[in-house]
Write an enzyme that holds these catalytic residues in place. Sequence first.
Site, PDB file in Angstrom:
ATOM      1  N   GLU A 160      15.046   1.011 -25.938  1.00 41.14           N
ATOM      2  CA  GLU A 160      15.963   1.363 -27.015  1.00 41.14           C
ATOM      3  C   GLU A 160      16.273   0.161 -27.900  1.00 41.14           C
ATOM      4  OE1 GLU A 160      17.594   3.595 -23.316  1.00 41.14           O
ATOM      5  OE2 GLU A 160      16.286   1.889 -23.761  1.00 41.14           O
ATOM      6  N   CYS A 192      22.366  -0.412 -23.197  1.00 40.53           N
ATOM      7  CA  CYS A 192      21.704   0.221 -24.334  1.00 40.53           C
ATOM      8  C   CYS A 192      22.652   1.167 -25.055  1.00 40.53           C
ATOM      9  CB  CYS A 192      20.464   0.976 -23.861  1.00 40.53           C
ATOM     10  SG  CYS A 192      19.128  -0.117 -23.314  1.00 40.53           S
ATOM     11  N   ALA A 200     -16.466   0.267   8.439  1.00 40.18           N
ATOM     12  CA  ALA A 200     -17.327  -0.910   8.566  1.00 40.18           C
ATOM     13  C   ALA A 200     -18.407  -0.626   9.605  1.00 40.18           C
ATOM     14  CB  ALA A 200     -16.518  -2.141   8.972  1.00 40.18           C
ATOM     15  N   TRP A 251     -20.872  -2.510   0.239  1.00 37.24           N
ATOM     16  CA  TRP A 251     -19.706  -1.695  -0.112  1.00 37.24           C
ATOM     17  C   TRP A 251     -19.942  -0.282   0.395  1.00 37.24           C
ATOM     18  CZ3 TRP A 251     -15.522  -4.125  -1.812  1.00 37.24           C
ATOM     19  CH2 TRP A 251     -15.654  -5.325  -2.478  1.00 37.24           C
ATOM     20  N   ARG A 260      -3.344  -0.837  -7.478  1.00 38.57           N
ATOM     21  CA  ARG A 260      -2.713  -2.158  -7.343  1.00 38.57           C
ATOM     22  C   ARG A 260      -1.758  -2.423  -8.498  1.00 38.57           C
ATOM     23  NH1 ARG A 260      -8.082  -5.783  -5.873  1.00 38.57           N
ATOM     24  NH2 ARG A 260      -8.494  -4.850  -3.807  1.00 38.57           N
ATOM     25  N   THR A 310      -8.175  -9.112   7.685  1.00 43.44           N
ATOM     26  CA  THR A 310      -8.865  -8.737   6.450  1.00 43.44           C
ATOM     27  C   THR A 310      -9.147  -9.963   5.600  1.00 43.44           C
ATOM     28  OG1 THR A 310      -7.908  -6.519   6.415  1.00 43.44           O
ATOM     29  CG2 THR A 310      -8.652  -7.417   4.312  1.00 43.44           C
ATOM     30  N   LEU A 365      -7.122  -9.257  -3.838  1.00 43.55           N
ATOM     31  CA  LEU A 365      -6.065  -8.246  -3.831  1.00 43.55           C
ATOM     32  C   LEU A 365      -5.148  -8.377  -5.053  1.00 43.55           C
ATOM     33  CD1 LEU A 365      -5.099  -8.144  -0.031  1.00 43.55           C
ATOM     34  CD2 LEU A 365      -6.682  -6.675  -1.276  1.00 43.55           C
ATOM     35  N   LEU A 385      -4.387  -2.868  11.490  1.00 46.01           N
ATOM     36  CA  LEU A 385      -3.072  -2.794  10.856  1.00 46.01           C
ATOM     37  C   LEU A 385      -2.848  -1.422  10.231  1.00 46.01           C
ATOM     38  CD1 LEU A 385      -0.414  -3.995   9.932  1.00 46.01           C
ATOM     39  CD2 LEU A 385      -1.608  -5.050   7.996  1.00 46.01           C
TER      40      LEU A 385
END
Length: 366
Positions: A56, A88, A166, A174, A188, A200, A208, A303
């Site tokens: 605003e 505002c 995996a 990949w 992300r 990891t 990441l 995890l």
Amino acid sequence: MIYDEIHKGYMEVAFQEARKGIFSAAPNPSVGCVIVKDGNIVSRGFHARHGSDHAEIVALKKAGEKANGSYCYVTLEPCNHYGRTGPCTEALIASRVKAVIAAIRDPNSNVKGDGAKRLRKAGIDVLLDVETKYAEQFYKNYLFKVRNNRPLVKVKIGMSLDACSAMSSGESKWITNQESREDVQFLRAESCVILTGVGTVLEDNPSLNVRNPKIEIHGRQPRRIVLDSRLSIDKKAKIINDGGNTTLFTCSQNRSLITSFEKMGCGVEVLASKNNRVDLCSVFHRINKMDVNQVLVEAGSFLTSNILSSTYWDELVLYIAPKIMGKDARSAIQVSSPEYLERVTKLELIDSSFFGTDVRLTYKKL
């Protein structure tokens, strides 16, 4: 004043503005604003970053004297309190706008209808909750945080059709395709925290972070939190040396090691332990106290499975590649089975999308 198709058209423009800050305003909501006078849009604005002018204010500054007698379309009820910026509502009153049309009321205890009340008291016409269905989805993370006093926790897994993440050797690059990996960048970008484990980091050395130049983050990167019970992370890891915001959650009491990481610009927090590992209860208790709206878990199967076995998550995002990796490959999810079928974790599919030959399935925990 009746909310008709003309009003709706201007509100759509306001949401177009709001989308410009959707990946950068967090933990604040990304708000868009349009000032209309005599049937013409005289200014637009959006909230770009935490601590910057609200939408605003941006729009009113651009409008100047033209704001007098105008209609203000805003995607969230205007604030009526002092934070990093002023209310505002006061700016709208001072600019002498004629009416304010807000898509949805703000459930934040600092606002919660007070913004609308203050404007009406000043003689300004107010329409509130005119686009609640759309706004509820648009502000999903923010509204979840306000209503539950904790962030929304999403667990992301990339896996094969036979639920493997995996090969037996640990090879995982990949499984999913390029399109899926590019979509993860958006996950992300909308998150405030990326949560991972030291395993990891040691195995994949990931960044990441958000690297897609098409995503407008205006300099905001999610905070990375690494669970590292023994502070065994490699000091050469990207996640420590890329200049981003990284914090290690540990139960190690090695003061010299802690200091060495801190000198590198890496945060270290010592939390309670359970079975010689950082206690998940302590982890999420600490995260819940942070000013964050969404947490994205990107971790290995250990995890990830521990979190899925707990009560600390809300949504599961699966990227599934049309590949069969075989019985010796590593399973993506390894949770303990309950004794009875009625006690299994139940999910509801809330979204599905294709990315090339991969499919993304998003589930909500019931």
